[in-house]
Design an enzyme around this catalytic site. Structure first.
Site, short mmCIF file in Angstrom:
data_model
loop_
_atom_site.label_atom_id
_atom_site.label_comp_id
_atom_site.label_asym_id
_atom_site.label_seq_id
_atom_site.Cartn_x
_atom_site.Cartn_y
_atom_site.Cartn_z
N HIS A 307 -3.39 110.15 -20.02
CA HIS A 307 -2.37 111.23 -19.12
C HIS A 307 -1.14 110.87 -19.50
CE1 HIS A 307 0.01 111.02 -15.10
NE2 HIS A 307 -1.10 110.71 -14.47
N ASP A 364 -8.12 107.51 -12.41
CA ASP A 364 -9.33 107.46 -11.61
C ASP A 364 -10.26 106.76 -12.57
OD1 ASP A 364 -8.68 109.80 -9.32
OD2 ASP A 364 -8.12 111.24 -11.71
#
Ligand code: CMC
Length: 428
Positions: A307, A364
């Site tokens: 991320h 996700d």
């Protein structure tokens, strides 16, 4: 610490004020840089070090894995609030009272009818069109059916646009899926909750009575809350920058949906599931795919890992992981994909490549597993992300317009040819 930053360029020294946020984040305010230095600019590809605005909506500390909307922790909101309460808080700044929430919900329901001509646009799409492309187009088309622009100085106008899009968007989401499945385009019921209605619109069959499944309602509610905002990510920055030209709310949201579609952003939830399926089809050899992810000559990345801002853990992933276990257990789903996901996670968490680069599972990595258990087709996963992110986009757009932010217009450093004389086509 001094509240001044000093910049030395050659013999000249310049001073810039430091801005400190409410969580003690410090930024150098370079608004006067070009003027003071006679045109020197900054360059920061991917805006890894650049703040585009001051915002009071979402606080995120990637190092400590903190995410808060309007000061409330994501953990508490996911446990105690529902999606509509969270949407209200994000957009208007405070959690609603019971009366405010009831009115908000009732106004949203009143505005949920979509012009029937939208169905003609849906009909024109080929069946294999990706739902994100369809959703982006339909959201943009809403502008044509609601042409009056929002007077941002009128609280009433602003409120009406907010409830309008919150009412119509789930209808577009459901119709996008139903069209693909060849099902009639339906509506929800005014007697149901917001998330209940989303599920009813998506899953109701024309020949049987629809029965609500509380496990699915709770799981979706939680997922939508976890996705509701994430400060200045790619799609949100897109919504703000498009809106900064005073383009309307629906047009700005449509651009945000396109930005979210990419596999490095919201499209990752679809990509994760496709990756896990591919690994399963290939015999379930997770080590092979770990090696591919680490091979710099191989473009393969472990989707759902890493991320831009979380360099410790993604707090949303922690909540979702627990939710995924609960949902699969309660629905009695035994999904081999989950075993592959758990295997990959364990290997990555103990692998030097991933540890050194601080690559952890992101939101996700697990959301797709829940969506799949709920019976949502893989291509719809990013659409569900968009549904969750809608209040965040609206809140950020509203904040940007109310804050009278200037049009977003970055600079560049030109690296092309210097002036050269035009060559006639016969001499090229
Ligand atoms: N698999 C393998 N290597 C990776 C991965 C990955 N998923 N992510 C980053 N790396 C490596 C990358 O190759 C680079 O290595 P090196 O330093 O040797 O060149 C290093 O880690 C830093 O990566 P980066 O691309 O510079 O990091 P970034 O902050 O620009 O990218 C990211 C963040 C999310 C785009 C990236 O981690 C990625 O592509 N992840 C997979 C896609 C994904 O899951 N996206 C969903 C993000 S969460 C949902 C959302 O908010 O949108």
């Amino acid at each position: 610490m001094s509240d001044i930053a000093k910049l030395q360029i050659g013999d000249n020294q310049y001073e810039f004020p430091l801005i400190t946020g409410t969580e003690n984040e410090v930024a150098i305010d370079i608004k006067t840089l070009r003027g003071a230095t006679g045109g020197i600019t900054t360059i920061d590809p991917g805006y890894k070090n650049t703040g585009s605005c001051q915002s009071a909506i979402t606080f995120l500390n990637g190092e400590e894995g903190i995410l808060r909307y309007r000061g409330y922790s994501i953990e508490e909101l996911a446990e105690k609030a529902d999606f509509l309460e969270v949407a209200y808080a994000l957009i208007f700044g405070e959690l609603p009272t019971k009366e405010q929430l009831d009115k908000f919900h009732s106004d949203i329901k009143d505005k949920s009818i979509v012009d029937d001509d939208i169905k003609k646009i849906i009909d024109a799409f080929p069946k294999n069109a990706h739902p994100m492309g369809v959703l982006s187009s339909l959201t943009s088309a809403l502008t044509a059916f609601n042409p009056s622009s929002v007077n941002v100085d009128s609280e009433e106008d602003m409120y009406n646009s907010v409830v309008k899009i919150l009412g119509k968007f789930p209808v577009l989401v459901a119709w996008t899926m139903r069209k693909k499945q060849g099902l009639p385009l339906n509506y929800g019921s005014k007697s149901l909750g917001y998330v209940e209605n989303v599920l009813k619109m998506m899953f109701e069959q024309p020949n049987e009575e629809y029965v609500q499944n509380e496990v699915l309602v709770n799981a979706l509610d939680k997922l939508l809350i976890l996705h509701a905002d994430h400060e200045q990510n790619c799609s949100t920055s897109t919504v703000r920058i498009v809106g900064s030209s005073h383009a309307g709310l629906f047009a700005s949201l449509s651009a945000g949906i396109s930005a979210l579609w990419g596999p490095l952003h919201g499209g990752a939830n679809q990509a994760v599931l496709e990756m896990l399926e591919a690994i399963k089809e290939d015999g379930g050899d997770t080590k092979k795919y770990m090696a591919k992810a680490k091979d710099k000559n191989d473009p393969f990345r472990l989707m759902g890992f890493g991320h831009r801002v979380y360099k410790n853990f993604d707090p949303r992933a922690k909540i979702i992981k627990v939710a995924a276990d609960e949902v699969l257990k309660e629905l009695g789903v035994n999904d081999p994909i989950l075993d592959i996901a758990k295997g990959l996670e364990q290997e990555a968490l103990n692998d030097e490549y991933f540890v050194k680069r601080k690559l952890y599972p992101n939101v996700d990595f697990y959301s797709g597993i829940i969506y799949r258990a709920m019976g949502i087709p893989v291509e719809m996963f990013t659409v569900m992300f968009a549904l969750g992110r809608l209040p965040g986009w609206i809140a950020q757009w509203r904040e940007m317009r109310l804050g009278k932010e200037p049009i977003g217009r970055p600079r560049q450093v030109y690296t092309g040819e210097n002036y050269r004389a035009f060559k006639d086509i016969s001499n090229r």
